[in-house]
Design a protein around this motif. Structure first.
Motif, short mmCIF file in Angstrom:
data_model
loop_
_atom_site.label_atom_id
_atom_site.label_comp_id
_atom_site.label_asym_id
_atom_site.label_seq_id
_atom_site.Cartn_x
_atom_site.Cartn_y
_atom_site.Cartn_z
N ILE A 247 3.15 0.08 5.39
CA ILE A 247 3.25 0.83 4.23
C ILE A 247 1.97 -0.15 3.41
N ARG A 248 1.22 0.67 2.59
CA ARG A 248 0.35 -0.02 1.56
C ARG A 248 0.95 -0.50 0.55
N ALA A 249 0.52 -1.80 0.32
CA ALA A 249 1.07 -2.47 -0.97
C ALA A 249 0.18 -3.37 -1.65
N THR A 250 0.47 -3.59 -2.85
CA THR A 250 -0.65 -4.31 -3.75
C THR A 250 -0.12 -5.84 -3.38
N ALA A 251 -0.86 -6.75 -3.87
CA ALA A 251 -0.73 -8.34 -3.99
C ALA A 251 0.62 -8.36 -4.43
N ALA A 252 1.22 -7.62 -5.42
CA ALA A 252 2.58 -7.88 -6.07
C ALA A 252 3.59 -7.13 -5.03
N LYS A 253 3.22 -6.46 -3.78
CA LYS A 253 4.14 -5.82 -3.09
C LYS A 253 4.44 -4.54 -3.48
N GLU A 254 4.04 -3.85 -4.59
CA GLU A 254 4.24 -2.59 -4.84
C GLU A 254 3.44 -1.62 -4.01
N THR A 255 4.03 -0.40 -3.64
CA THR A 255 3.30 0.58 -3.05
C THR A 255 2.95 1.48 -3.70
N THR A 256 2.18 2.71 -3.19
CA THR A 256 1.46 3.57 -4.02
C THR A 256 2.51 4.41 -4.94
N ILE A 257 3.88 4.31 -4.95
CA ILE A 257 4.90 4.80 -5.65
C ILE A 257 5.42 3.64 -6.66
N PRO A 258 5.05 3.87 -7.92
CA PRO A 258 5.47 2.91 -8.89
C PRO A 258 6.92 2.61 -8.86
N GLY A 259 7.19 1.29 -8.91
CA GLY A 259 8.66 1.02 -8.80
C GLY A 259 9.26 0.77 -7.51
N ALA A 260 8.50 1.19 -6.36
CA ALA A 260 8.80 1.22 -5.11
C ALA A 260 7.98 -0.07 -4.41
N TYR A 261 8.74 -0.93 -3.66
CA TYR A 261 7.77 -2.14 -3.12
C TYR A 261 8.19 -1.94 -1.50
N ALA A 262 7.07 -2.76 -0.98
CA ALA A 262 7.45 -2.94 0.36
C ALA A 262 7.15 -4.33 0.76
N CYS A 263 7.94 -5.27 1.88
CA CYS A 263 7.58 -6.44 2.07
C CYS A 263 7.99 -6.79 3.63
N GLY A 264 7.72 -7.87 3.99
CA GLY A 264 7.90 -8.31 5.71
C GLY A 264 7.24 -7.63 6.62
N ASP A 265 7.29 -7.55 7.67
CA ASP A 265 6.55 -6.96 8.82
C ASP A 265 6.00 -5.35 8.40
N VAL A 266 6.81 -4.69 7.80
CA VAL A 266 6.25 -3.31 7.11
C VAL A 266 5.22 -3.34 6.20
N GLY A 267 5.07 -4.45 5.38
CA GLY A 267 4.05 -4.51 4.34
C GLY A 267 3.13 -5.45 4.45
N ARG A 268 2.75 -6.27 5.77
CA ARG A 268 1.79 -7.31 5.55
C ARG A 268 1.64 -7.50 7.26
N VAL A 269 0.37 -8.17 7.48
CA VAL A 269 0.17 -8.63 8.66
C VAL A 269 -0.58 -10.20 8.63
N PRO A 270 -0.36 -10.99 9.55
CA PRO A 270 0.29 -10.76 10.81
C PRO A 270 1.88 -10.90 10.60
N HIS A 271 2.41 -11.17 11.83
CA HIS A 271 3.77 -11.15 11.51
C HIS A 271 4.66 -12.37 12.14
N SER A 272 5.65 -12.64 11.60
CA SER A 272 6.59 -13.83 12.12
C SER A 272 7.67 -14.02 11.18
N VAL A 273 8.84 -14.62 11.65
CA VAL A 273 10.04 -14.83 10.80
C VAL A 273 9.61 -15.58 9.61
#
Length: 294
Positions: A247-273
């Protein structure tokens, strides 16, 4: 009752985000299906303070700690649909229940797309891995196989000699140019272009020419995709990364829909716990700031 934040996905990133919000006494609902990406692994490594712990134990301990906060609502179930807009989001679950929140966080995680190699699925998370920082040390500098699946596999083959003696199986997935081949040879990597027939035993690579080569473990660069398409169906923009889709997200983790955010593996690379936890904590703080400052 309207919640301050609805979090879809209650694994490491989702719970880390929730913790920040709960400690700000915000009302949080987590909707979680209970399917963690690392459920195949018996031990998690590289997470400070939790090194070598069963990942299911880490998740259970975190959930128990969150449950002590009275403003948490935890829903065991699958989120099927998201709708609405900032300050009035709605999430519907598979059993038809509906929840309303001022903000929305997608922490759904990703799934690994494995190459079609016989025996790989059964060994995934046990003797076949994607992250050397998570699993390389335990191979005790032994013989390690890297099986090519994408251009990222070359990066794996260059990096993983830090953890052992590497054989790189191109397996028809990539073609090495002269520069790439020379670089791998300089790093002590053995290149084998014979196709892989199947995997057997602990981490034995059986080739189409009949050779059977035993390894301490093997690595494959998977292609990741969001574990479900709820964010995409809602209208969040999805972007391509070297590791797959997220999911595309800003540095503040907000998606392209205002008020909706994304984080973790679905919102960044690379991945680990550990990276998922850090990203979730940051998302939680940014969500709280959004609620405070608008």
């Amino acid at each position: 009752m309207q919640q301050d934040v609805i979090i879809i996905g209650g694994s490491y990133a989702g719970m880390a985000a929730a913790l920040q919000l709960l400690r700000a006494r915000r009302r949080v609902t987590i909707i979680d299906e209970g399917i963690r990406r690392n459920r195949f692994a018996s031990h998690s490594h590289g997470f400070l303070g939790q090194d070598g712990i069963d990942p299911s134990e880490i998740a259970a301990t975190a959930r128990a700690q969150l449950s002590k906060y009275p403003t948490l609502t935890w829903i065991d179930g699958r989120a099927e649909k998201a709708s609405g807009k900032q300050d009035a989001f709605f999430v519907t679950t598979a059993d038809g229940a509906s929840f309303e929140g001022r903000r929305l966080l997608f922490a759904t995680g990703v799934k690994d797309g494995l190459p079609q190699i016989e025996g790989l699925t059964e060994r995934w998370g046990k003797s076949a891995f994607h992250c050397p920082y998570c699993h390389g040390y335990e191979l005790n500098q032994g013989e390690i196989a890297v099986i090519a699946a994408s251009p990222m596999s070359i990066h794996q083959a260059q990096l993983i000699p830090e953890w052992g003696k590497v054989t790189f199986f191109t397996n028809g997935a990539i073609t090495l140019d002269a520069e790439g081949r020379a670089d791998l040879v300089r790093r002590g990597v053995t290149i084998d272009e014979t196709p892989v027939a199947r995997l057997e035993g602990h981490a034995d690579v059986v080739l189409t020419d009949g050779r059977r080569l035993p390894f301490a473990g093997l690595f494959v660069a998977t292609r990741t995709t969001p574990s479900c398409d709820i964010a995409e169906r809602f209208g969040c923009e999805i972007e391509e990364t070297p590791m797959g889709l997220q999911i595309r997200a800003t540095a503040a983790k907000e998606t392209t829909i205002p008020g909706a955010y994304a984080c973790g593996d679905v919102g960044r690379v690379p991945h680990s716990v550990s990276l998922a936890v850090g990203d979730g904590a940051w998302a939680g703080a940014q969500l709280h700031r959004s609620l405070v400052f608008g």
